[in-house]
Design an enzyme around this catalytic site. Sequence first.
Site, PDB file in Angstrom:
ATOM      1  CD  GLN A 276      -2.456  -1.236   2.721  1.00 56.40           C
ATOM      2  OE1 GLN A 276      -3.418  -0.552   3.033  1.00 56.40           O
ATOM      3  NE2 GLN A 276      -1.895  -2.068   3.560  1.00 56.40           N
TER       4      GLN A 276
ATOM      5  CG  HIS B 115      -3.022   2.447  -1.862  1.00 56.41           C
ATOM      6  ND1 HIS B 115      -3.001   2.406  -0.485  1.00 56.41           N
ATOM      7  CD2 HIS B 115      -4.161   1.789  -2.219  1.00 56.41           C
ATOM      8  CE1 HIS B 115      -4.068   1.767  -0.034  1.00 56.41           C
ATOM      9  NE2 HIS B 115      -4.783   1.369  -1.062  1.00 56.41           N
TER      10      HIS B 115
ATOM     11  CB  CYS C 294      -3.205  18.456 -22.831  1.00 49.70           C
ATOM     12  SG  CYS C 294      -3.464  17.991 -21.113  1.00 49.70           S
TER      13      CYS C 294
HETATM   14  P1  NAD Z   1      -1.527   3.208   8.742  1.00 47.27           P
HETATM   15  O1  NAD Z   1      -0.845   4.507   9.026  1.00 47.27           O
HETATM   16  O2  NAD Z   1      -2.994   3.164   8.775  1.00 47.27           O
HETATM   17  O3  NAD Z   1      -1.030   2.117   9.805  1.00 47.27           O
HETATM   18  C1  NAD Z   1       0.332   1.912  10.069  1.00 47.27           C
HETATM   19  C2  NAD Z   1       0.426   0.621  10.855  1.00 47.27           C
HETATM   20  O4  NAD Z   1       1.798   0.319  11.013  1.00 47.27           O
HETATM   21  C3  NAD Z   1      -0.185   0.690  12.258  1.00 47.27           C
HETATM   22  O5  NAD Z   1      -0.978  -0.459  12.466  1.00 47.27           O
HETATM   23  C4  NAD Z   1       1.036   0.689  13.173  1.00 47.27           C
HETATM   24  O6  NAD Z   1       0.762   0.021  14.396  1.00 47.27           O
HETATM   25  C5  NAD Z   1       2.042  -0.075  12.353  1.00 47.27           C
HETATM   26  N1  NAD Z   1       3.436   0.253  12.588  1.00 47.27           N
HETATM   27  C6  NAD Z   1       3.990   1.469  12.848  1.00 47.27           C
HETATM   28  N2  NAD Z   1       5.321   1.380  12.899  1.00 47.27           N
HETATM   29  C7  NAD Z   1       5.624   0.070  12.667  1.00 47.27           C
HETATM   30  C8  NAD Z   1       6.846  -0.661  12.574  1.00 47.27           C
HETATM   31  N3  NAD Z   1       8.040  -0.066  12.712  1.00 47.27           N
HETATM   32  N4  NAD Z   1       6.776  -1.987  12.320  1.00 47.27           N
HETATM   33  C9  NAD Z   1       5.581  -2.617  12.156  1.00 47.27           C
HETATM   34  N5  NAD Z   1       4.390  -1.976  12.237  1.00 47.27           N
HETATM   35  C10 NAD Z   1       4.423  -0.646  12.479  1.00 47.27           C
HETATM   36  O7  NAD Z   1      -0.942   2.733   7.350  1.00 47.27           O
HETATM   37  P2  NAD Z   1      -1.579   1.814   6.226  1.00 47.27           P
HETATM   38  O8  NAD Z   1      -2.282   0.664   6.875  1.00 47.27           O
HETATM   39  O9  NAD Z   1      -0.498   1.566   5.263  1.00 47.27           O
HETATM   40  O10 NAD Z   1      -2.724   2.656   5.508  1.00 47.27           O
HETATM   41  C11 NAD Z   1      -2.719   4.018   5.304  1.00 47.27           C
HETATM   42  C12 NAD Z   1      -2.524   4.551   3.904  1.00 47.27           C
HETATM   43  O11 NAD Z   1      -1.427   5.427   4.005  1.00 47.27           O
HETATM   44  C13 NAD Z   1      -2.151   3.636   2.793  1.00 47.27           C
HETATM   45  O12 NAD Z   1      -3.077   3.843   1.795  1.00 47.27           O
HETATM   46  C14 NAD Z   1      -0.797   4.136   2.248  1.00 47.27           C
HETATM   47  O13 NAD Z   1      -0.865   4.265   0.846  1.00 47.27           O
HETATM   48  C15 NAD Z   1      -0.649   5.487   2.827  1.00 47.27           C
HETATM   49  N6  NAD Z   1       0.716   5.900   3.283  1.00 47.27           N
HETATM   50  C16 NAD Z   1       1.840   5.442   2.683  1.00 47.27           C
HETATM   51  C17 NAD Z   1       3.090   5.807   3.165  1.00 47.27           C
HETATM   52  C18 NAD Z   1       4.323   5.288   2.472  1.00 47.27           C
HETATM   53  O14 NAD Z   1       4.309   5.041   1.276  1.00 47.27           O
HETATM   54  N7  NAD Z   1       5.426   5.091   3.210  1.00 47.27           N
HETATM   55  C19 NAD Z   1       3.202   6.644   4.268  1.00 47.27           C
HETATM   56  C20 NAD Z   1       2.010   7.118   4.869  1.00 47.27           C
HETATM   57  C21 NAD Z   1       0.777   6.715   4.360  1.00 47.27           C
END
Ligand code: NAD
Length: 251
Positions: free
Chosen positions: A100, A118, A149
């Site tokens: 994601q 995503h 465009c």
């Molecule tokens: P989220 O922010 O909803 O959840 C993050 C999860 O990661 C939480 O459950 C948390 O407990 C866990 N977590 C935090 N640090 C961790 C670690 N070091 N090791 C293991 N687990 C850890 O993120 P999501 O579920 O990916 O969904 C949110 C949306 O945010 C997605 O659609 C994504 O595209 C987008 N997003 C992407 C990025 C990126 O590309 N790095 C950054 C921020 C948001």
Amino acid sequence: MIPGTLIDTLRTSAHAVILTGSGTSAESGVPTFRDAQTGLWSQYRPEELATPEAFESDPGLVWDWYQSRRKVIAAAEPNAGHYAIAALEQLFPKLTLITQNVDGLHQRAGSRNVIEFHGNINRSRCTVERVIVEPRPEDDGSPPACPNCGAPLRPDVVWFGEDIPHEALSAANSAVNHCDAIFVIGTSALVQPAADLPFKACARGAKVIEINTDATPLSASAHFVLQGTSGRILPALLEAFSQPAQTPGDS
Ligand code: NAD
């Protein structure tokens, strides 16, 4: 730390799926959405900025937010978890990585065939022609204009309320419909339709392995819950899984 029963399960898994979320990149210094936003952006919620409506009403604001995130990502390096995921590709007959994340860190760590559920923040596309525009015109407005465009460019990511690209969705569904095991790493398991993928695999009998610092709505259904950071747990799992299997005669 890594249960032997988990390693036994993995040894009999011909096809593994890995589904990652933003927690996987947290140890690279890329904040998750759930982490508090800082500075200029602390007054906004990602759910308010990462939407087609926000871009329509204030494209400059949304573009600038993505530019600030791109800077963080450009300065980040893959962490031990990303590298372990790339190495796991060699240990399963088949491995499908669905992320994601939009940061491209899996590819930079060496993962191949990544399903970008995503999109990717480093790509931009024309809002009218829908084609990818590379390289992105820099210093040409916020957002820049399509060189072909003149329509505004947007990040090639999936915003809240938008559909997952057809190819990514169908590849991900096919993988969860055939896998024997699915790792769910660093995702809150709240954002749909990604959140449903492990439940679909589980309903078919695939083993679910969750790696997260916190409990999620998936935890109660997972067969193995490894609580901790992905940057710490994944190298340990890789190490345990890389050891030759013990045979009954071994002492
Ligand atoms: P989220 O922010 O909803 O959840 C993050 C999860 O990661 C939480 O459950 C948390 O407990 C866990 N977590 C935090 N640090 C961790 C670690 N070091 N090791 C293991 N687990 C850890 O993120 P999501 O579920 O990916 O969904 C949110 C949306 O945010 C997605 O659609 C994504 O595209 C987008 N997003 C992407 C990025 C990126 O590309 N790095 C950054 C921020 C948001």
